[in-house]
Design a protein around this motif. Sequence first.
Motif, PDB file in Angstrom:
ATOM      1  N   ILE A 187       0.835  -1.202   0.000  1.00 36.82           N
ATOM      2  CA  ILE A 187       0.000   0.000   0.000  1.00 36.82           C
ATOM      3  C   ILE A 187       0.874   1.257   0.000  1.00 36.82           C
ATOM      4  O   ILE A 187       0.454   2.309  -0.503  1.00 36.82           O
ATOM      5  CB  ILE A 187      -0.979  -0.018   1.209  1.00 36.82           C
ATOM      6  N   GLY A 188       2.101   1.135   0.519  1.00 30.25           N
ATOM      7  CA  GLY A 188       3.005   2.285   0.532  1.00 30.25           C
ATOM      8  C   GLY A 188       3.451   2.683  -0.870  1.00 30.25           C
ATOM      9  O   GLY A 188       3.791   3.838  -1.128  1.00 30.25           O
ATOM     10  N   GLY A 191      -1.346   3.497  -3.495  1.00 29.07           N
ATOM     11  CA  GLY A 191      -2.412   3.861  -2.562  1.00 29.07           C
ATOM     12  C   GLY A 191      -3.750   3.211  -2.856  1.00 29.07           C
ATOM     13  O   GLY A 191      -4.615   3.111  -1.986  1.00 29.07           O
ATOM     14  N   VAL A 219       1.346  -6.298   2.057  1.00 32.07           N
ATOM     15  CA  VAL A 219       0.601  -5.036   2.004  1.00 32.07           C
ATOM     16  C   VAL A 219       1.304  -3.925   2.784  1.00 32.07           C
ATOM     17  O   VAL A 219       1.188  -2.749   2.444  1.00 32.07           O
ATOM     18  CB  VAL A 219      -0.854  -5.240   2.505  1.00 32.07           C
ATOM     19  N   LEU A 223       6.509   0.168   5.424  1.00 34.64           N
ATOM     20  CA  LEU A 223       5.855   1.132   6.320  1.00 34.64           C
ATOM     21  C   LEU A 223       6.245   0.886   7.779  1.00 34.64           C
ATOM     22  O   LEU A 223       6.531  -0.237   8.163  1.00 34.64           O
ATOM     23  CB  LEU A 223       4.332   1.028   6.182  1.00 34.64           C
ATOM     24  N   PRO A 224       6.237   1.940   8.610  1.00 34.68           N
ATOM     25  CA  PRO A 224       6.448   1.736  10.046  1.00 34.68           C
ATOM     26  C   PRO A 224       5.222   1.055  10.671  1.00 34.68           C
ATOM     27  O   PRO A 224       4.141   1.087  10.081  1.00 34.68           O
ATOM     28  CB  PRO A 224       6.609   3.160  10.588  1.00 34.68           C
ATOM     29  N   ALA A 225       5.429   0.462  11.833  1.00 39.88           N
ATOM     30  CA  ALA A 225       4.350  -0.217  12.580  1.00 39.88           C
ATOM     31  C   ALA A 225       3.586  -1.141  11.650  1.00 39.88           C
ATOM     32  O   ALA A 225       2.344  -1.164  11.643  1.00 39.88           O
ATOM     33  CB  ALA A 225       3.418   0.813  13.235  1.00 39.88           C
ATOM     34  N   HIS A 228       0.452  -3.479  12.422  1.00 40.45           N
ATOM     35  CA  HIS A 228      -0.874  -2.858  12.550  1.00 40.45           C
ATOM     36  C   HIS A 228      -1.522  -2.699  11.173  1.00 40.45           C
ATOM     37  O   HIS A 228      -2.730  -2.873  11.025  1.00 40.45           O
ATOM     38  CB  HIS A 228      -0.772  -1.496  13.236  1.00 40.45           C
ATOM     39  N   ILE A 229      -0.701  -2.364  10.181  1.00 37.47           N
ATOM     40  CA  ILE A 229      -1.248  -2.238   8.816  1.00 37.47           C
ATOM     41  C   ILE A 229      -1.697  -3.619   8.316  1.00 37.47           C
ATOM     42  O   ILE A 229      -2.804  -3.771   7.771  1.00 37.47           O
ATOM     43  CB  ILE A 229      -0.186  -1.633   7.858  1.00 37.47           C
ATOM     44  N   THR A 232      -4.889  -4.748  10.246  1.00 34.66           N
ATOM     45  CA  THR A 232      -6.061  -3.964   9.831  1.00 34.66           C
ATOM     46  C   THR A 232      -6.485  -4.352   8.415  1.00 34.66           C
ATOM     47  O   THR A 232      -7.677  -4.482   8.121  1.00 34.66           O
ATOM     48  CB  THR A 232      -5.753  -2.455   9.916  1.00 34.66           C
ATOM     49  N   PHE A 233      -5.476  -4.567   7.544  1.00 33.33           N
ATOM     50  CA  PHE A 233      -5.792  -5.033   6.183  1.00 33.33           C
ATOM     51  C   PHE A 233      -6.589  -6.335   6.240  1.00 33.33           C
ATOM     52  O   PHE A 233      -7.599  -6.501   5.543  1.00 33.33           O
ATOM     53  CB  PHE A 233      -4.517  -5.241   5.365  1.00 33.33           C
TER      54      PHE A 233
END
Lengths: 301, 301
Positions: A187-188, A191, A219, A223-225, A228-229, A232-233
């Motif tokens: 996703i980074g 978008g 996905v 990205l950081p953290a 969590h991404i 959530t995905f």
Amino acid sequence: MTHTVISSATKEVVIGFDRPFVMIGERINPTGRKALAEEMKNGDFSRVESDAVAQVAAGAHMLDVNAGIPLADEPALLARAIQLVQGVTDVPLSIDSSIIEALDAGLAVYKGKPLVNSVTGEEEVMERVLPLVAKYGAAVVAISNDETGISIDPDVRFQVAQRIVNRAADYGIPSHDIVVDPLVMPIGAMGTAGRQVFALLRRLVTELKVNTTCGASNVSFGLPARNHITGTFLAMAISNGMTSAIMNPLHPEVKTMVMAADVLAGNDQDCAAWIRAKRDPGAAIGSREGRAGGRRARLAE
Amino acid sequence: MTHTVISSATKEVVIGFDRPFVMIGERINPTGRKALAEEMKNGDFSRVESDAVAQVAAGAHMLDVNAGIPLADEPALLARAIQLVQGVTDVPLSIDSSIIEALDAGLAVYKGKPLVNSVTGEEEVMERVLPLVAKYGAAVVAISNDETGISIDPDVRFQVAQRIVNRAADYGIPSHDIVVDPLVMPIGAMGTAGRQVFALLRRLVTELKVNTTCGASNVSFGLPARNHITGTFLAMAISNGMTSAIMNPLHPEVKTMVMAADVLAGNDQDCAAWIRAKRDPGAAIGSREGRAGGRRARLAE
């Protein structure tokens, strides 16, 4: 209701819209794990075994097993890894290779009905993998790309998935044994990657009526953290119909979100798994006496 | 693209499918907060002010203000609370009451274009609330229940929402100023509550094309680790089109999942808000020298 049944010698896992989400442990894969690759090449499978046990203890319903090491004898390594993993756990496996001989070697030693990972919509790949899937009565992950690559148009990816389902039928493989991977991009970098996959999932579920999976961690690449991404995905994907994922059950954020999504999708009957995992009876009752009383009450039930 | 614009004297918030999810802080509400109720009744609004500031600091884009205290002069309390909150923050407000005189008193003192919370599909309520919304040029939360109660059939709830939208149009209120609350039931009491809301959201988004909101924490009532359930619910709701919620931004699990869902829905441009919130350059670089170097590199950019 589409049910994909995968089994080991003693255990069955059912992937389906009305079932808890199936977590397929991703760790047994030497790609990007230098130490593991070195060990496997030298015949040391101790980390393969401990990774298998740890993932199952963390809640994995199935395990993916990959032995893709450059310049190694992948068919022999994959067959050995599968035998050892089946020796230490009873969860069904996904046999993961892009080399047909390795899939064949893995299938030959596997006990039960495995998931073959994977076939794509490329003509040559379908012609080689699907007969093998049919021969062993396995299920198969169908990745929605073809010779032209990965389309950014979800409708094109849907057509590729549909083509694989149709071709599989020619080999006698029913659509309930096809688990489509809609392909999840980082996703980074793009978008629209999430929206694309959610739209594609809805078509796969309502029109093709197939089960689905993905390599979930992709996905959040870069990205950081990122856990969590990823978590959530998966929750968002579950609410659009995704029924399994190849993921790391050792990440608590990811596992918690998958379990919460099962609750919210109505697939955790009476929230029983959630309550079992999250309840702290002492905290709720608040005193030693209360806790002891709570224990007695439970024993008396 | 449906945009609901809410404003204070100096700040505008846009609720929309292509916008970051709008978090409406829920804390300024004496229901179930005995100390706050007592203080407000006695004219002490210090906690109202500090709750306003804390929620905005935690990322709330708007604040809900409710002064529903039994046997108190709710119109006077609500008007006072709104004036004080508008004195300490510049975010737009949601004026929350089931008493028409309180809504009227709040609207009379409000600076900007508020969100009125709420109207239902009950004839008498529509007849009293909608003229007020029209008079002040406000937007309004439309709750999808009517005289017969809350239907468990999402299609009936859709029809109630549609009826409110149609009736509002008779008063000159455009549908982009209606924010529908599909009504979220506790998942612990009703296992189908999630699926119902997701299905209803998709119809509201694709057919009525309206923005949506909900009282998010209700979904996790009675369950352990409820912030994880609430946050995961919001992520799933966002992927089905929900565009705002009345929620507690002070719960980090909930806020993190909303921010991650914005990334995955493609509404956090270049993941900029996520990266700003989650990046820890020291952790990524790993040494004091590295960190110092990282700082220098950034300064040099």
